[in-house]
Write an enzyme that holds these catalytic residues in place. Sequence first.
Site, PDB file in Angstrom:
ATOM      1  N   HIS A   1      -9.786   0.237  -4.917  1.00 55.06           N
ATOM      2  CA  HIS A   1     -11.145   0.630  -5.311  1.00 55.06           C
ATOM      3  C   HIS A   1     -11.231   0.765  -6.833  1.00 55.06           C
ATOM      4  CE1 HIS A   1     -14.968   2.551  -3.867  1.00 55.06           C
ATOM      5  NE2 HIS A   1     -14.997   2.895  -5.141  1.00 55.06           N
TER       6      HIS A   1
ATOM      7  N   ASN B   1      -6.036   1.608 -14.844  1.00 59.88           N
ATOM      8  CA  ASN B   1      -5.094   0.575 -14.440  1.00 59.88           C
ATOM      9  C   ASN B   1      -5.831  -0.340 -13.476  1.00 59.88           C
ATOM     10  OD1 ASN B   1      -3.009   1.968 -15.788  1.00 59.88           O
ATOM     11  ND2 ASN B   1      -2.523   3.162 -13.966  1.00 59.88           N
TER      12      ASN B   1
ATOM     13  N   GLN C   1      -8.284   7.053 -14.301  1.00 61.84           N
ATOM     14  CA  GLN C   1      -7.715   8.387 -14.232  1.00 61.84           C
ATOM     15  C   GLN C   1      -7.884   9.097 -15.561  1.00 61.84           C
ATOM     16  OE1 GLN C   1      -3.844   8.689 -11.999  1.00 61.84           O
ATOM     17  NE2 GLN C   1      -3.897   6.454 -12.146  1.00 61.84           N
TER      18      GLN C   1
ATOM     19  N   HIS D   1     -11.413   2.265 -10.081  1.00 60.94           N
ATOM     20  CA  HIS D   1     -11.294   3.647 -10.509  1.00 60.94           C
ATOM     21  C   HIS D   1     -10.346   3.739 -11.698  1.00 60.94           C
ATOM     22  CE1 HIS D   1      -7.509   3.298  -8.317  1.00 60.94           C
ATOM     23  NE2 HIS D   1      -7.114   4.436  -8.866  1.00 60.94           N
TER      24      HIS D   1
ATOM     25  N   CYS E   1     -13.783   5.357  -1.225  1.00 65.52           N
ATOM     26  CA  CYS E   1     -15.111   4.958  -0.757  1.00 65.52           C
ATOM     27  C   CYS E   1     -15.877   6.189  -0.276  1.00 65.52           C
ATOM     28  CB  CYS E   1     -14.989   3.951   0.386  1.00 65.52           C
ATOM     29  SG  CYS E   1     -14.454   2.300  -0.125  1.00 65.52           S
TER      30      CYS E   1
ATOM     31  N   HIS F   1     -16.558  -0.891  -3.141  1.00 64.16           N
ATOM     32  CA  HIS F   1     -15.108  -1.091  -3.063  1.00 64.16           C
ATOM     33  C   HIS F   1     -14.685  -2.457  -3.603  1.00 64.16           C
ATOM     34  CE1 HIS F   1     -11.042  -0.598  -1.324  1.00 64.16           C
ATOM     35  NE2 HIS F   1     -11.134  -1.894  -1.070  1.00 64.16           N
TER      36      HIS F   1
ATOM     37  N   CYS G   1     -10.003   3.316   2.758  1.00 69.74           N
ATOM     38  CA  CYS G   1      -9.918   3.644   1.333  1.00 69.74           C
ATOM     39  C   CYS G   1     -10.397   5.073   1.085  1.00 69.74           C
ATOM     40  CB  CYS G   1     -10.754   2.673   0.513  1.00 69.74           C
ATOM     41  SG  CYS G   1     -10.837   3.097  -1.252  1.00 69.74           S
TER      42      CYS G   1
END
Length: 356
Positions: free
Chosen positions: A167, A156, A171, A169, A73, A116, A70
């Site tokens: 992971h 999303n 944007q 997250h 991470c 994660h 990933c």
Amino acid sequence: MKKTSTRLADGRELIYYDSRDDAVRDAVDRRPLDPISTTSEIRRDPLLGDAVAIASHRQGRTYHPPADECPLCPSAGDRLSEIPDSSYDVVVFENRFPSLAGDAGRCEVVCFTSDHDSSFADLTEDQARLVLDAWTDRTAELSHLPSVEQVFCFENRGAEIGVTLGHPHGQIYAYPFVTPRTSLMLRSLAAHKESTGRNLFDDVVADESAGERVVLQAEHWVAFVPYSAHWPYEVHLYPKRRVADLLGLDEAARTEFPKVYLELLRRFDRIFGNGGTEGEPLTPYIAAWHQAPFGALEEHEGVNRDDFALHLELFTIRRTSGKLKFLAGSESGMSVFINDVPPEAAAQRLREVASS
């Protein structure tokens, strides 16, 4: 909050946001990276008047890597990722495969936690507050870029949404134009102000706050399913004091936000089960902050930035257990949504799954 800015091997900016003032972030990106050609082009549709970003370099972006590879991470030993340090609280960095770049704007990735296998709903209130502070700081910084007219922070969540990195997250998109959805809001705002002399957002929030679609009431925030919800389960979250953007939130609203937002996310994970513990996967969703544009609003006569109301729209494409809401002919072809779940029923369900 402590903010530490550094550069990745290919020149992209990375920023650590730490809850501890004594945090030291001096790790160096040891990857042999060359800059990727990120030519984004904005094309205007002559019939609809909206904009399309052409970004062919995104075809090569990272796609569903195994967990031990990933890129979000922390780096560990010989496994090097986008984050050079071995741990972090919150990290923001320029997207390596941006939809918008250069004069066409900017795209950033926001990593909510180094864990994660968690999600935003698993964060503590202190961690969620740090994410809010990062969103606010990035909104302020990106608003100063000469090409940027609007800043959009969003998350999303779930493979069903199209997420390619598991992971936790989100944007941030910094657009070089006012987005079509915001333009529609501004048009309605201007028309309402001209016909009534009142603010449309204020009227909507007042009406919904007194109605049957309220999901959650707090001292400084209110969450409701809107009267004309497009999606099966859709919640709009507003601060009770109207502000144009995240920068306008006062300390009282900032302090209360984590508790309110985490409760909403946890309710979403209980709509169809018990948070993924009974065979039903976690609820896929999109969480989208709507902020006033920073550019001029001349085309919307009589409306200024202060008339806009910051709010978050949270929705899922899952309409019932094991079934998704697809945007088919009417939605995709004519932008006319058909919702199978009455908003009143959705609000009732979201109240039923409140934390005990």
